[in-house]
Write a protein that holds these residues in place. Structure first.
Motif, PDB file in Angstrom:
ATOM      1  N   ALA A 103      11.394   5.587 -26.469  1.00  0.00           N
ATOM      2  CA  ALA A 103      12.516   6.436 -26.903  1.00  0.00           C
ATOM      3  C   ALA A 103      13.094   5.861 -28.198  1.00  0.00           C
ATOM      4  CB  ALA A 103      13.574   6.493 -25.810  1.00  0.00           C
ATOM      5  N   VAL A 104      13.173   4.539 -28.286  1.00  0.00           N
ATOM      6  CA  VAL A 104      13.702   3.917 -29.506  1.00  0.00           C
ATOM      7  C   VAL A 104      12.682   4.018 -30.644  1.00  0.00           C
ATOM      8  CG1 VAL A 104      14.723   1.832 -30.492  1.00  0.00           C
ATOM      9  CG2 VAL A 104      15.063   2.348 -28.081  1.00  0.00           C
ATOM     10  N   ARG A 105      11.419   3.813 -30.328  1.00  0.00           N
ATOM     11  CA  ARG A 105      10.391   3.919 -31.390  1.00  0.00           C
ATOM     12  C   ARG A 105      10.408   5.316 -32.007  1.00  0.00           C
ATOM     13  NH1 ARG A 105       6.556  -0.293 -31.918  1.00  0.00           N
ATOM     14  NH2 ARG A 105       5.058   1.077 -32.943  1.00  0.00           N
ATOM     15  N   LEU A 106      10.660   6.324 -31.184  1.00  0.00           N
ATOM     16  CA  LEU A 106      10.736   7.697 -31.720  1.00  0.00           C
ATOM     17  C   LEU A 106      11.834   7.774 -32.783  1.00  0.00           C
ATOM     18  CD1 LEU A 106       9.710  10.738 -31.179  1.00  0.00           C
ATOM     19  CD2 LEU A 106      11.875  10.982 -29.972  1.00  0.00           C
ATOM     20  N   LEU A 107      12.988   7.171 -32.473  1.00  0.00           N
ATOM     21  CA  LEU A 107      14.111   7.219 -33.426  1.00  0.00           C
ATOM     22  C   LEU A 107      13.828   6.362 -34.656  1.00  0.00           C
ATOM     23  CD1 LEU A 107      17.218   7.145 -31.069  1.00  0.00           C
ATOM     24  CD2 LEU A 107      15.767   9.032 -31.782  1.00  0.00           C
ATOM     25  N   GLN A 108      12.939   5.407 -34.509  1.00  0.00           N
ATOM     26  CA  GLN A 108      12.577   4.545 -35.655  1.00  0.00           C
ATOM     27  C   GLN A 108      11.404   5.122 -36.439  1.00  0.00           C
ATOM     28  OE1 GLN A 108      11.880   1.031 -33.218  1.00  0.00           O
ATOM     29  NE2 GLN A 108      13.714   0.055 -34.034  1.00  0.00           N
ATOM     30  N   ASN A 109      10.972   6.334 -36.064  1.00  0.00           N
ATOM     31  CA  ASN A 109       9.807   6.961 -36.709  1.00  0.00           C
ATOM     32  C   ASN A 109       8.562   6.087 -36.648  1.00  0.00           C
ATOM     33  OD1 ASN A 109      10.799   9.464 -37.483  1.00  0.00           O
ATOM     34  ND2 ASN A 109      11.977   8.477 -39.125  1.00  0.00           N
ATOM     35  N   LEU A 110       8.402   5.373 -35.550  1.00  0.00           N
ATOM     36  CA  LEU A 110       7.213   4.539 -35.360  1.00  0.00           C
ATOM     37  C   LEU A 110       6.292   5.229 -34.350  1.00  0.00           C
ATOM     38  CD1 LEU A 110       8.934   1.039 -35.077  1.00  0.00           C
ATOM     39  CD2 LEU A 110       7.517   1.887 -36.970  1.00  0.00           C
ATOM     40  N   PRO A 111       4.989   4.962 -34.433  1.00  0.00           N
ATOM     41  CA  PRO A 111       4.086   5.559 -33.435  1.00  0.00           C
ATOM     42  C   PRO A 111       4.456   5.085 -32.032  1.00  0.00           C
ATOM     43  CG  PRO A 111       2.871   4.229 -35.058  1.00  0.00           C
ATOM     44  CD  PRO A 111       4.311   4.114 -35.398  1.00  0.00           C
ATOM     45  N   LEU A 112       4.306   5.968 -31.054  1.00  0.00           N
ATOM     46  CA  LEU A 112       4.658   5.597 -29.676  1.00  0.00           C
ATOM     47  C   LEU A 112       3.554   4.716 -29.087  1.00  0.00           C
ATOM     48  CD1 LEU A 112       6.098   8.997 -28.384  1.00  0.00           C
ATOM     49  CD2 LEU A 112       7.231   7.158 -29.655  1.00  0.00           C
ATOM     50  N   LEU A 113       3.950   3.867 -28.142  1.00  0.00           N
ATOM     51  CA  LEU A 113       3.003   2.912 -27.542  1.00  0.00           C
ATOM     52  C   LEU A 113       2.514   3.421 -26.183  1.00  0.00           C
ATOM     53  CD1 LEU A 113       1.747  -0.034 -27.449  1.00  0.00           C
ATOM     54  CD2 LEU A 113       3.776  -0.648 -26.123  1.00  0.00           C
ATOM     55  N   ALA A 114       1.189   3.565 -26.053  1.00  0.00           N
ATOM     56  CA  ALA A 114       0.577   3.782 -24.735  1.00  0.00           C
ATOM     57  C   ALA A 114      -0.155   2.489 -24.406  1.00  0.00           C
ATOM     58  CB  ALA A 114      -0.390   4.948 -24.788  1.00  0.00           C
ATOM     59  N   LEU A 115       0.118   1.914 -23.246  1.00  0.00           N
ATOM     60  CA  LEU A 115      -0.529   0.641 -22.902  1.00  0.00           C
ATOM     61  C   LEU A 115      -2.022   0.875 -22.682  1.00  0.00           C
ATOM     62  CD1 LEU A 115       2.103  -0.868 -20.429  1.00  0.00           C
ATOM     63  CD2 LEU A 115       1.812  -1.363 -22.869  1.00  0.00           C
ATOM     64  N   PRO A 116      -2.865  -0.080 -23.070  1.00  0.00           N
ATOM     65  CA  PRO A 116      -4.317   0.113 -22.931  1.00  0.00           C
ATOM     66  C   PRO A 116      -4.775   0.036 -21.475  1.00  0.00           C
ATOM     67  CG  PRO A 116      -3.833  -2.099 -23.700  1.00  0.00           C
ATOM     68  CD  PRO A 116      -2.525  -1.381 -23.666  1.00  0.00           C
ATOM     69  N   ARG A 117      -5.930   0.603 -21.206  1.00  0.00           N
ATOM     70  CA  ARG A 117      -6.445   0.629 -19.840  1.00  0.00           C
ATOM     71  C   ARG A 117      -7.023  -0.719 -19.411  1.00  0.00           C
ATOM     72  NH1 ARG A 117      -7.876   6.784 -18.304  1.00  0.00           N
ATOM     73  NH2 ARG A 117      -7.582   5.914 -16.241  1.00  0.00           N
ATOM     74  N   SER A 118      -7.042  -1.675 -20.320  1.00  0.00           N
ATOM     75  CA  SER A 118      -7.467  -3.029 -19.925  1.00  0.00           C
ATOM     76  C   SER A 118      -6.357  -3.716 -19.114  1.00  0.00           C
ATOM     77  CB  SER A 118      -7.790  -3.865 -21.164  1.00  0.00           C
ATOM     78  OG  SER A 118      -6.667  -3.884 -22.038  1.00  0.00           O
ATOM     79  N   LEU A 119      -5.165  -3.120 -19.112  1.00  0.00           N
ATOM     80  CA  LEU A 119      -4.063  -3.645 -18.298  1.00  0.00           C
ATOM     81  C   LEU A 119      -3.851  -2.707 -17.109  1.00  0.00           C
ATOM     82  CD1 LEU A 119      -1.408  -4.549 -21.018  1.00  0.00           C
ATOM     83  CD2 LEU A 119      -3.224  -5.979 -20.060  1.00  0.00           C
ATOM     84  N   ALA A 120      -3.489  -3.277 -15.953  1.00  0.00           N
ATOM     85  CA  ALA A 120      -3.221  -2.427 -14.782  1.00  0.00           C
ATOM     86  C   ALA A 120      -2.087  -1.452 -15.094  1.00  0.00           C
ATOM     87  CB  ALA A 120      -2.858  -3.310 -13.588  1.00  0.00           C
ATOM     88  N   CYS A 121      -1.070  -1.917 -15.842  1.00  0.00           N
ATOM     89  CA  CYS A 121       0.073  -1.036 -16.164  1.00  0.00           C
ATOM     90  C   CYS A 121      -0.388   0.170 -16.985  1.00  0.00           C
ATOM     91  CB  CYS A 121       1.146  -1.810 -16.939  1.00  0.00           C
ATOM     92  SG  CYS A 121       1.948  -3.084 -15.956  1.00  0.00           S
ATOM     93  N   GLY A 122      -1.287  -0.050 -17.931  1.00  0.00           N
ATOM     94  CA  GLY A 122      -1.779   1.047 -18.771  1.00  0.00           C
ATOM     95  C   GLY A 122      -2.723   1.949 -18.004  1.00  0.00           C
TER      96      GLY A 122
END
Ligand code: FAD
Length: 416
Positions: A343-362
């Motif tokens: 939500a903050v990255r959106l306001l900073q005009n930065l690309p959003l982060l999707a965690l990679p599938r190499s992590l259980a969280c992603g």
């Protein structure tokens, strides 16, 4: 940078913490007088694959809520049927610990503030308004209003209001920010043809149990008492938490110590429970009508991408049970952290982060999206834990988990 989070369950608390750490001014609106939502009735952390997910989050610098739960633990490294190395937090201490943590991070907490309206233009939310008429403007919003209840749903899909921790009759029904923004929601279609799922545990007043049960619970954290054969009832198919839909939970009263005695069954008629040795004077603490039923959940989740941005909305993110058929505190904390950070990255005009599938969280975030809305996802059991094991994602080796996060280039990514 202003962010408004609707809903103060584990997911909303994690979103608020992540956004505040990234420098946003965060307001968290919670409709009741307490944080943690359904987490007020929970307590089980770090069981099975949740251990791995918790350690990944810690390595990524987003683990303060995990650390707070560790600090509030009554028992660590507990095994019970189908589950290993669980931590059981004290449900009485946990909400205040989280409240203090969020205040220390600068989050503005607004209690008894139920969001009931949203000003939306072309898919963009400009502001939300509470039932009392207070308006909150922000650049981005997080919907963490959960998927449980309200009363009408518990009557339609369950056996009526069981008087759970959400206290809908007192604070008003759950209202979804996504629905206010015109986003379509989905309920879990149950394999048996039903809709949603019944919450899988209750709290008994520990003082109402026999002295032997109380002592064993305090010492070991878990007590398993066989149910007399004539009283065994199969409620496993209805349970929200499929990780506990095992025969051992049908045939026994499984109790865990969270300060209260956590009864690992959706409900059990009081007269029958009192026929089990040691439970002759048993009394339900929560839900108050646990002898009759429990809350119904997984009724209102939305489509989203892996950055937790809601499909069809511009500046709206989602987390927890709203973000897919996720079950669990750890799952809510992981998705909440991703949502608040993005939500903050959106306001900073930065690309959003999707965690990679190499992590259980992603991988879990992507897997829940791919299997939405038909499959419940938890790190702690059923299909997703099996998948973790098959993919080699499950481990309790902290060094290996830190190395995995480092390899993904994400060490400390959520840190202040
Ligand atoms: C009885 C029970 C026991 C459980 N035990 C465990 C356990 O031991 N371990 C585990 O990992 N998981 C457990 N779970 C599951 C777990 O609690 C949830 O999956 C997870 O915590 C969901 O978090 P959430 O923040 O998405 O939703 P919720 O916990 O439902 O929180 C949503 C919050 O939003 C608020 N809200 C709703 N509408 C509005 C609005 N319009 N404005 C402002 N606020 C609003 C609600 O009051 C609530 O506080 C349990 C669940 C239940 C019901």
């Amino acid at each position: 940078m202003r962010i408004v989070v609707a809903g103060g369950g584990w997911a909303g608390c994690a979103a608020a913490a992540a956004a505040a750490k990234r420098g946003a001014q965060v307001t968290l609106c919670e409709r009741t007088d307490q944080l943690l939502g359904t987490g007020l009735s929970g307590g089980i952390m770090r069981n099975n694959g949740r251990f791995t997910a918790a350690e990944e989050l810690l390595a990524m610098g987003g683990g303060e809520l995990i650390a707070a739960a560790d600090l509030c633990a009554r028992h660590r490294n507990v095994d019970f049927p189908g589950h290993r190395h669980a931590t059981l937090y004290d449900t009485a201490r946990m909400p205040v610990a989280v409240e203090n943590l969020l205040r220390a991070l600068g989050v503005e907490l607004r209690f008894e503030t139920r969001i009931t309206r949203a000003a939306v233009r072309s898919g963009r939310i400009a502001s939300v308004t509470s039932q009392r008429g207070e308006e909150f403007s922000a650049g981005a919003f997080v919907d963490a209003t959960g998927s449980a209840g309200p009363q009408a749903n518990c009557a339609k899909y369950g056996s009526g209001c069981a008087m759970c921790a959400l206290r809908c009759p007192s604070y008003g029904p759950r209202v979804s920010l996504c629905a206010l923004a015109g986003v379509k929601e989905s309920a879990l279609p149950r394999p048996d043809g039903g809709t949603g799922a019944v919450s899988g545990s209750c709290k008994l007043d520990k003082a109402s149990l026999s002295a032997a049960l109380r002592t064993a619970l305090d010492e070991r954290g878990v007590v398993i008492t066989p149910i007399p054969r004539a009283l065994v009832r199969d409620k496993l198919a209805l349970k929200a938490c499929r990780q506990y839909a095992l025969d051992a939970y049908r045939d026994n009263v499984v109790l865990l110590d969270t300060g209260s005695a956590k009864l690992m069954s959706p409900w059990m008629p009081l007269r029958e429970l009192r026929r089990v040795p040691g439970f002759e004077q048993a009394r339900y603490e929560e839900p108050l009508a646990g002898g009759r039923g429990n809350s119904v959940r997984l009724l209102a989740a939305v489509g989203r991408d892996d950055a937790m941005r809601v499909l069809g909305a511009t500046n709206l993110f989602c987390a927890g049970e709203k973000a897919g058929m996720f079950v669990g505190h750890t799952e809510a904390i992981v998705t909440g952290t991703i949502a608040g950070y993005n939500a903050v990255r959106l306001l900073q005009n930065l690309p959003l982060l999707a965690l990679p599938r190499s992590l259980a969280c992603g991988d879990a975030a992507a897997f829940a999206r791919e299997n939405f809305p038909g499959l419940r996802v938890t790190f702690s059991g059923a299909e997703y834990f099996e998948r973790m094991k098959q993919l080699g994602l499950y481990t309790t080796d902290r060094a290996a988990i830190r190395a995995r996060v480092a390899k993904a280039g994400l060490t400390g990514v959520f840190a202040r």
